[in-house]
Design a protein around this motif. Structure first.
Motif, PDB file in Angstrom:
ATOM      1  N   TYR A 176       0.808  -1.226   0.000  1.00  0.00           N
ATOM      2  CA  TYR A 176       0.000   0.000   0.000  1.00  0.00           C
ATOM      3  C   TYR A 176       0.838   1.272   0.000  1.00  0.00           C
ATOM      4  CZ  TYR A 176      -3.453  -3.483   1.133  1.00  0.00           C
ATOM      5  OH  TYR A 176      -4.254  -4.591   1.073  1.00  0.00           O
ATOM      6  N   ILE A 177       2.160   1.139   0.204  1.00  0.00           N
ATOM      7  CA  ILE A 177       3.016   2.330   0.218  1.00  0.00           C
ATOM      8  C   ILE A 177       3.878   2.339  -1.040  1.00  0.00           C
ATOM      9  CG2 ILE A 177       5.034   3.361   1.366  1.00  0.00           C
ATOM     10  CD1 ILE A 177       3.687   3.243   3.898  1.00  0.00           C
ATOM     11  N   LYS A 178       4.003   3.522  -1.640  1.00  0.00           N
ATOM     12  CA  LYS A 178       4.693   3.594  -2.933  1.00  0.00           C
ATOM     13  C   LYS A 178       6.200   3.754  -2.727  1.00  0.00           C
ATOM     14  CE  LYS A 178       0.505   5.335  -5.096  1.00  0.00           C
ATOM     15  NZ  LYS A 178      -0.262   6.518  -5.505  1.00  0.00           N
ATOM     16  N   TRP A 179       6.819   2.693  -2.206  1.00  0.00           N
ATOM     17  CA  TRP A 179       8.237   2.767  -1.874  1.00  0.00           C
ATOM     18  C   TRP A 179       9.138   2.879  -3.087  1.00  0.00           C
ATOM     19  CZ3 TRP A 179      10.835  -1.253  -4.100  1.00  0.00           C
ATOM     20  CH2 TRP A 179      10.088  -2.394  -4.395  1.00  0.00           C
ATOM     21  N   ARG A 180       8.614   2.543  -4.258  1.00  0.00           N
ATOM     22  CA  ARG A 180       9.435   2.674  -5.479  1.00  0.00           C
ATOM     23  C   ARG A 180       9.822   4.134  -5.721  1.00  0.00           C
ATOM     24  NH1 ARG A 180       6.265  -1.384  -5.715  1.00  0.00           N
ATOM     25  NH2 ARG A 180       6.964  -3.379  -6.544  1.00  0.00           N
ATOM     26  N   ILE A 181       8.970   5.048  -5.293  1.00  0.00           N
ATOM     27  CA  ILE A 181       9.298   6.474  -5.463  1.00  0.00           C
ATOM     28  C   ILE A 181      10.547   6.804  -4.647  1.00  0.00           C
ATOM     29  CG2 ILE A 181       8.503   8.840  -4.972  1.00  0.00           C
ATOM     30  CD1 ILE A 181       5.647   7.867  -5.489  1.00  0.00           C
ATOM     31  N   THR A 182      10.599   6.319  -3.414  1.00  0.00           N
ATOM     32  CA  THR A 182      11.744   6.587  -2.535  1.00  0.00           C
ATOM     33  C   THR A 182      13.024   6.005  -3.136  1.00  0.00           C
ATOM     34  OG1 THR A 182      10.229   6.419  -0.688  1.00  0.00           O
ATOM     35  CG2 THR A 182      12.567   6.332  -0.157  1.00  0.00           C
ATOM     36  N   VAL A 183      12.940   4.748  -3.592  1.00  0.00           N
ATOM     37  CA  VAL A 183      14.129   4.099  -4.161  1.00  0.00           C
ATOM     38  C   VAL A 183      14.604   4.864  -5.404  1.00  0.00           C
ATOM     39  CG1 VAL A 183      14.995   1.966  -5.197  1.00  0.00           C
ATOM     40  CG2 VAL A 183      13.501   1.855  -3.201  1.00  0.00           C
ATOM     41  N   ALA A 184      13.651   5.211  -6.288  1.00  0.00           N
ATOM     42  CA  ALA A 184      14.027   5.928  -7.519  1.00  0.00           C
ATOM     43  C   ALA A 184      14.607   7.298  -7.171  1.00  0.00           C
ATOM     44  CB  ALA A 184      12.801   6.083  -8.420  1.00  0.00           C
ATOM     45  N   TYR A 185      14.014   7.950  -6.190  1.00  0.00           N
ATOM     46  CA  TYR A 185      14.487   9.289  -5.793  1.00  0.00           C
ATOM     47  C   TYR A 185      15.921   9.215  -5.243  1.00  0.00           C
ATOM     48  CZ  TYR A 185      15.001  13.552  -3.061  1.00  0.00           C
ATOM     49  OH  TYR A 185      15.492  14.725  -2.534  1.00  0.00           O
ATOM     50  N   LEU A 186      16.155   8.297  -4.327  1.00  0.00           N
ATOM     51  CA  LEU A 186      17.479   8.217  -3.690  1.00  0.00           C
ATOM     52  C   LEU A 186      18.552   7.789  -4.700  1.00  0.00           C
ATOM     53  CD1 LEU A 186      16.549   6.637  -0.227  1.00  0.00           C
ATOM     54  CD2 LEU A 186      17.033   9.024  -0.738  1.00  0.00           C
ATOM     55  N   ALA A 187      18.222   6.809  -5.551  1.00  0.00           N
ATOM     56  CA  ALA A 187      19.204   6.344  -6.539  1.00  0.00           C
ATOM     57  C   ALA A 187      19.529   7.469  -7.520  1.00  0.00           C
ATOM     58  CB  ALA A 187      18.658   5.124  -7.277  1.00  0.00           C
ATOM     59  N   THR A 188      18.506   8.184  -7.990  1.00  0.00           N
ATOM     60  CA  THR A 188      18.749   9.271  -8.952  1.00  0.00           C
ATOM     61  C   THR A 188      19.518  10.404  -8.294  1.00  0.00           C
ATOM     62  OG1 THR A 188      16.645   8.689  -9.975  1.00  0.00           O
ATOM     63  CG2 THR A 188      17.617  10.781 -10.646  1.00  0.00           C
ATOM     64  N   THR A 189      19.173  10.729  -7.044  1.00  0.00           N
ATOM     65  CA  THR A 189      19.893  11.793  -6.337  1.00  0.00           C
ATOM     66  C   THR A 189      21.382  11.457  -6.267  1.00  0.00           C
ATOM     67  OG1 THR A 189      17.957  12.340  -5.029  1.00  0.00           O
ATOM     68  CG2 THR A 189      20.066  13.018  -4.115  1.00  0.00           C
ATOM     69  N   ALA A 190      21.688  10.220  -5.892  1.00  0.00           N
ATOM     70  CA  ALA A 190      23.094   9.821  -5.777  1.00  0.00           C
ATOM     71  C   ALA A 190      23.805   9.927  -7.125  1.00  0.00           C
ATOM     72  CB  ALA A 190      23.182   8.402  -5.225  1.00  0.00           C
ATOM     73  N   LEU A 191      23.150   9.434  -8.186  1.00  0.00           N
ATOM     74  CA  LEU A 191      23.798   9.434  -9.503  1.00  0.00           C
ATOM     75  C   LEU A 191      23.989  10.844 -10.054  1.00  0.00           C
ATOM     76  CD1 LEU A 191      22.089   6.368 -11.235  1.00  0.00           C
ATOM     77  CD2 LEU A 191      24.477   6.604 -10.540  1.00  0.00           C
TER      78      LEU A 191
END
Ligand code: SF4
Ligand code: SF4
Length: 458
Positions: A257-272
Motif C-alpha cells: 500500500y506504500i509507494k516505496w518505489r518512489i523513494t528508491v528511484a528518488y534516492l538512486a537518482t539523487t546519488a547518480l
C-alpha cells in the motif's frame, strides 16, 4: 447485526495509524537528541529561544491539535466533510516535522521563525491552511493534486512575501562563514569555487551542535552530522539513519500500500546526478556532494514520508519510478542553481501536478487470460467502514485480467463509455480481488460489473 465480511487485513485507518506511529518515533528520537540544546546569541553567546527538544514536542502537539480540531469542526459544521482523525493526525505530524528549527551560525535573514515561541504560530498557520485548503477543499474535487503539507508550507512562504526573494539568500554568502554555492567545486579543505569557506566547514556550522565551538571539520564530523545528528533544518530529517530505519520498517509492514518505489528511484537518482555534478564541477571528494543531497533533512524526510503520499502520486509502478527520478533531478537543480536547500518541497509540488499524466504510463495490458495473483491474508470484519479512495494502487496489482479497477470505477462514475471501452472493462469476471485488497473498502467489483453491463448495452 451486519453480516461478517472477508477482506485483506489492511484498512485505511490502519495505514494511517502505522504511519503516525512511525512519525512519532522519529519525533521522539529527534527530541531526545535535541534535548538540552538551545541557540546562542552570536554577540553574547547567551542561550536564546526555547530548548530545541521541547520546541519540537510542543510543535508536534500544536500541529496535531490544530489538524484534528479542524477535522472535527468541519465534520460538525459540514455534513459532507468526513471525520478522518488518524489522517489529520498524520498530517499534523508531517507539518511539524517538515518545519525548519535551530539557528545556524551563518543565518542571514529569517525566512520563517526558526526558534520558539515565534515558530509555533507558523506551525499552527501551515497546519490550518493545509487542512482547510489542501486536504478538505482540494478533496472536494474528487482527488488531491498537490501534497497538502508541501503546498501549505509554500503558500505560507509566498504569503509572507519573501518566498522568491529571501529563500535563496537566507544564509550569508560572503566571508568565512558564508555558504559556498553548489554550482562550483566543493570540498572539506579547499576554498570553494566562489571563494567561500570549505563546504565541509559550512555543513558543520549550519547543522552541527550550536553548543560546540566550531573551528574546523573533519570528514568524520561531516559524515556524523549528515547521517546521525543535525541541529538545524527539518526536524523530521535530523537523524537520517532514524528516518531510513523507521521508513524501511513502515514500508515492510505496508509494502502493498506504500509507494516505496518512489523513494528508491528518488534516492538512486539523487546519488547518480549528484555524482555527475561532482565530476562536472571537479569536486576533490565527490562523495561530499552526494551525501549532502541525500541526507540534508528536507531530502531524506521528504523521500520517505512525503514523496510517497498515495493521494498525490502516480498509480502505476512505472509512473512512480518516473516521478521519483523527476523529483530528484528537479530538487538537485533547485538546490544547485537557486541556492534553495529545502527545494525538494517545491520540486514535490511540481511533480505532484504530473501525477494525472503519469497515471497513464505503465498500465498493465488487459488480457482475457486469467492469472490468479498472490493475495494477502484474509480477515473477517463485522463492521465494514468505507472511505474515499486513497490511490494506493493496490487494486491495480491483483486483477487476474490486468485491468485497472480504480480507473474503471472513475470512468463508470462519470459514465464515460469510451474510456470504459478503452480500459476493457468487459474482461472483468467478477472475481472480487480488487474489492478484497482495497484498504478504503470500496466495492470495486460491483462498480466494474455494472460498467461491464453498461458497455454491453451500447
Ligand atoms: S472483480 Fe474484475 S476488475 Fe476486480 S480483480 Fe476481479 S476481474 Fe479484476
Ligand atoms: S480503490 Fe484501489 S487505489 Fe483506491 S484505495 Fe482502493 S485499492 Fe487503493
Amino acid at each position: 447485526m451486519s453480516k461478517v465480511k472477508e477482506y485483506s487485513a489492511m484498512t485505511k485507518d490502519k495505514l494511517m495509524l502505522y504511519t503516525f506511529v512511525a512519525l512519532v518515533i522519529i519525533a521522539a528520537i529527534t527530541s531526545a537528541m535535541w534535548f538540552g540544546v538551545t541557540a546562542k546569541d552570536p554577540m553574547t553567546q547567551a542561550p536564546i529561544g526555547m530548548d530545541y527538544g521541547v520546541t519540537l514536542i510542543l510543535s508536534c502537539v500544536i500541529a496535531v491539535g490544530v489538524a484534528v480540531g479542524v477535522d472535527v469542526l468541519l465534520h460538525k459544521v459540514a455534513a459532507d466533510s468526513p471525520l478522518n482523525i488518524m489522517s489529520a493526525a498524520v498530517f499534523g505530524m508531517i507539518v511539524a516535522l517538515c518545519y525548519s528549527y535551530g539557528e545556524p551560525s551563518m543565518r542571514a535573514v529569517e525566512v520563517l521563525p526558526l526558534l520558539a515561541p515565534q515558530s509555533f504560530m507558523y506551525v499552527a498557520l501551515i497546519t490550518l491552511v493545509g487542512m482547510v485548503l489542501f486536504k478538505k477543499l482540494q478533496g472536494l474535487k474528487g482527488r488531491k493534486y498537490v501534497n497538502p503539507a508541501a503546498a501549505a508550507k509554500l503558500l505560507v512562504l509566498a504569503f509572507v512575501g519573501i518566498f522568491t526573494v529571501l529563500i535563496p539568500s537566507d544564509h550569508l554568502s560572503t566571508g568565512m562563514l558564508g555558504v559556498p554555492s553548489l554550482a562550483g567545486p566543493i570540498g572539506y579543505e579547499v576554498i570553494s569555487g566562489n571563494g567561500m569557506a570549505p563546504f565541509g566547514f559550512y555543513i558543520y556550522g549550519c547543522f552541527g551542535n550550536p553548543s560546540l565551538t566550531i573551528t574546523g571539520a573533519t570528514q568524520a564530523d561531516i559524515v556524523n552530522t549528515l547521517l546521525l545528528q543535525k541541529f538545524h533544518g527539518w526536524a523530521g530529517g535530523a537523524s537520517s539513519i532514524a528516518v531510513i530505519l523507521v521508513g524501511i520498517a513502515l514500508f515492510a509492514i505496508c509494502r502493498r500500500y506504500i509507494k516505496w518505489r518512489i523513494t528508491v528511484a528518488y534516492l538512486a537518482t539523487t546519488a547518480l546526478v549528484a555524482l555527475a555534478f561532482a565530476f562536472a564541477f571537479g569536486d576533490p571528494d565527490p562523495l561530499l556532494r552526494v551525501m549532502f543531497h541525500l541526507f540534508i533533512g528536507s531530502s531524506i524526510f521528504l523521500a520517505f514520508f512525503m514523496a510517497t503520499d498515495p493521494a498525490t502520486t502516480p498509480l502505476t509502478y512505472l509512473g512512480q519510478i518516473i516521478f521519483g527520478v523527476g523529483l530528484a533531478i528537479l530538487t538537485l537543480l533547485i538546490q544547485t542553481y537557486m541556492g534553495f536547500f529545502g527545494g525538494s518541497i517545491l520540486a514535490l509540488v511540481v511533480m505532484n501536478l504530473t501525477s494525472p499524466f503519469l497515471d497513464k504510463v505503465g498500465k498493465l495490458k488487459p488480457t482475457p487470460e486469467k492469472k490468479t495473483p498472490k493475495l494477502p491474508k484474509a480477515k473477517q470484519f463485522a463492521i465494514v467502514k468505507t472511505t474515499d479512495c486513497i490511490r494506493c494502487g493496490a487494486c491495480m496489482r491483483v486483477c487476474c485480467h490486468k485491468l485497472s479497477p480504480i480507473l474503471i470505477k472513475e470512468a463508470f462514475d462519470k459514465k464515460d463509455v469510451n474510456k470504459l471501452a478503452k480500459l476493457q472493462a468487459d474482461l472483468c469476471d467478477g472475481c472480487g480481488h480488487c474489492t478484497f485488497v482495497c484498504p478504503a473498502r470500496i466495492d470495486l467489483r460491483n462498480s466494474i460489473l455494472r460498467a461491464k453491463a453498461m458497455l454491453r448495452q451500447q
